[in-house]
Design a protein around this motif. Structure first.
Motif, PDB file in Angstrom:
ATOM      1  N   ASP A 189       0.848  -1.200   0.000  1.00  0.00           N
ATOM      2  CA  ASP A 189       0.000   0.000   0.000  1.00  0.00           C
ATOM      3  C   ASP A 189       0.878   1.243   0.000  1.00  0.00           C
ATOM      4  O   ASP A 189       1.836   1.334   0.773  1.00  0.00           O
ATOM      5  CB  ASP A 189      -0.903   0.028   1.232  1.00  0.00           C
ATOM      6  N   ARG A 190       0.542   2.184  -0.868  1.00  0.00           N
ATOM      7  CA  ARG A 190       1.234   3.473  -0.900  1.00  0.00           C
ATOM      8  C   ARG A 190       0.194   4.577  -0.828  1.00  0.00           C
ATOM      9  O   ARG A 190      -0.800   4.548  -1.548  1.00  0.00           O
ATOM     10  CB  ARG A 190       2.069   3.616  -2.183  1.00  0.00           C
ATOM     11  N   LYS A 191       0.430   5.565   0.052  1.00  0.00           N
ATOM     12  CA  LYS A 191      -0.531   6.648   0.244  1.00  0.00           C
ATOM     13  C   LYS A 191       0.069   7.967  -0.215  1.00  0.00           C
ATOM     14  O   LYS A 191       1.253   8.239   0.022  1.00  0.00           O
ATOM     15  CB  LYS A 191      -0.934   6.745   1.719  1.00  0.00           C
ATOM     16  N   TYR A 192      -0.789   8.775  -0.823  1.00  0.00           N
ATOM     17  CA  TYR A 192      -0.384  10.085  -1.328  1.00  0.00           C
ATOM     18  C   TYR A 192      -1.441  11.109  -0.900  1.00  0.00           C
ATOM     19  O   TYR A 192      -2.636  10.797  -0.879  1.00  0.00           O
ATOM     20  CB  TYR A 192      -0.295  10.091  -2.854  1.00  0.00           C
TER      21      TYR A 192
ATOM     22  N   ARG B  33       3.782   9.145   4.719  1.00  0.00           N
ATOM     23  CA  ARG B  33       3.323   8.431   5.906  1.00  0.00           C
ATOM     24  C   ARG B  33       2.111   9.166   6.451  1.00  0.00           C
ATOM     25  O   ARG B  33       2.197  10.316   6.859  1.00  0.00           O
ATOM     26  CB  ARG B  33       4.441   8.391   6.950  1.00  0.00           C
ATOM     27  N   ILE B  34       0.967   8.506   6.434  1.00  0.00           N
ATOM     28  CA  ILE B  34      -0.265   9.133   6.909  1.00  0.00           C
ATOM     29  C   ILE B  34      -1.207   8.058   7.431  1.00  0.00           C
ATOM     30  O   ILE B  34      -1.309   6.967   6.860  1.00  0.00           O
ATOM     31  CB  ILE B  34      -0.954   9.964   5.798  1.00  0.00           C
ATOM     32  N   SER B  35      -1.861   8.344   8.519  1.00  0.00           N
ATOM     33  CA  SER B  35      -2.915   7.514   9.091  1.00  0.00           C
ATOM     34  C   SER B  35      -4.080   8.442   9.380  1.00  0.00           C
ATOM     35  O   SER B  35      -3.902   9.466  10.043  1.00  0.00           O
ATOM     36  CB  SER B  35      -2.427   6.859  10.389  1.00  0.00           C
ATOM     37  N   LYS B  36      -5.255   8.101   8.877  1.00  0.00           N
ATOM     38  CA  LYS B  36      -6.388   8.999   9.116  1.00  0.00           C
ATOM     39  C   LYS B  36      -6.595   9.229  10.610  1.00  0.00           C
ATOM     40  O   LYS B  36      -6.907  10.338  11.039  1.00  0.00           O
ATOM     41  CB  LYS B  36      -7.655   8.444   8.477  1.00  0.00           C
TER      42      LYS B  36
ATOM     43  N   TRP C 253       4.692  12.152  11.475  1.00  0.00           N
ATOM     44  CA  TRP C 253       3.857  12.732  10.414  1.00  0.00           C
ATOM     45  C   TRP C 253       4.228  14.193  10.142  1.00  0.00           C
ATOM     46  O   TRP C 253       3.411  14.950   9.617  1.00  0.00           O
ATOM     47  CB  TRP C 253       2.381  12.609  10.816  1.00  0.00           C
ATOM     48  N   THR C 254       5.470  14.567  10.484  1.00  0.00           N
ATOM     49  CA  THR C 254       5.874  15.969  10.348  1.00  0.00           C
ATOM     50  C   THR C 254       5.690  16.477   8.927  1.00  0.00           C
ATOM     51  O   THR C 254       5.180  17.590   8.708  1.00  0.00           O
ATOM     52  CB  THR C 254       7.339  16.137  10.784  1.00  0.00           C
TER      53      THR C 254
END
Length: 274
Positions: free
Chosen positions: A33-36, A231-234, A251-252
């Motif tokens: 999984d890759r998040k943008y 790198r992100i998590s809702k 998450w800087t």
């Protein structure tokens, strides 16, 4: 036409695919999984470009809808154990939420755990639609067992309560290729904390690609346009954005970038049911 309308138009002009075909063609039991986090206007441009290429995706369509409404409620302890384990990159950690598909009325309880060996386990069970803002006694028992399996005190399950909810509209794409893959595009993103305050992210979409390993056509298109995975998590990123006193180093980049443009919302939609 504004950026949001342009994105909707791009989604509407894609070929359609049904749920059965999507799950058959792109089951992806093993995936990367890759998040943008992408500006909406850039998301629309990418979709228009892909539509004209040999890699044109198809959009999941259910009952004539391609942008389906989701609501997730995240549960944590008063000291935010789940958040802090993620913020400090602990190998043993967990995330617990209910997810409601607002268009169909289906609801699920989802728990993701990671144990000492770094293996991730995700459990998903149908859940009572009337209980999505709280944990039933049966759910707490199941969560306690899952916590014990990763070395977290099972009694912490009794401390879990609704801490944050997210709402958004999701489009799911089937991407062609030698091994078909999937992607999701989340728009109209909104976060609401337990007190009813929160924020929206109206100028951005969260795009997540789910491929069998190597990057797919959408990843490559995103890279060519200058977008890189983030790198992100809702849940965790949302909590860090809402509370300046919480750890935020993991998450800087996204907090200083897209999430710096959040729009505060009024305290008029509490996380838990009254």
């Amino acid at each position: 036409m504004n950026a949001r309308d342009s994105a909707a138009a791009a989604i509407a002009t894609l070929p359609s695919v049904g749920l059965d075909a999507l799950t058959t063609d792109a089951a992806l039991l093993t995936r990367v999984d890759r998040k943008y986090v992408v500006p909406i206007e850039a998301t629309a441009s990418l979709l228009h470009a892909l539509q004209r290429s040999a890699d044109a995706p198809a959009a999941l369509e259910i009952a004539g809808e391609r942008e389906l409404a989701y609501r997730s409620v995240y549960f944590d302890t008063p000291d935010l154990l789940s958040f802090r384990l993620a913020a400090h990159g602990r190998r043993r950690r967990f995330k617990l939420r209910t997810r409601t598909y607002l268009d169909t009325g289906a609801a699920f309880l989802e728990m993701k755990t990671r144990g000492a060996r770094g293996l991730t386990r995700k459990e998903r069970d149908a859940y009572d639609l009337d209980a999505v803002d709280r944990l039933t006694a049966e759910a707490r028992d199941e969560v306690a067992t899952a916590l014990a399996a990763i070395g977290v005190q099972p009694e912490r399950a009794d401390d879990l309560d609704a801490r944050l909810q997210t709402l958004y509209r999701r489009t799911t794409l089937l991407l062609p290729g030698e091994i078909p893959s999937r992607a999701t595009i989340d728009l109209d993103l909104r976060w609401i904390d337990a007190d009813g305050g929160g924020f929206t992210l109206p100028r951005f979409a969260i795009v997540e690609t789910k491929s069998p390993g190597r990057a797919g056509a959408l990843d490559r298109a995103l890279w060519r346009a200058g977008h890189r995975p983030q790198r992100i998590s809702k849940y965790a990123t949302g909590m860090a954005a809402l509370r300046a006193d919480l750890p935020r180093n993991r998450w800087t980049r996204v907090l200083a970038g897209p999430f710096a443009s959040t729009h505060p919302t009024r305290k008029d939609t509490p996380c838990a049911a009254a």
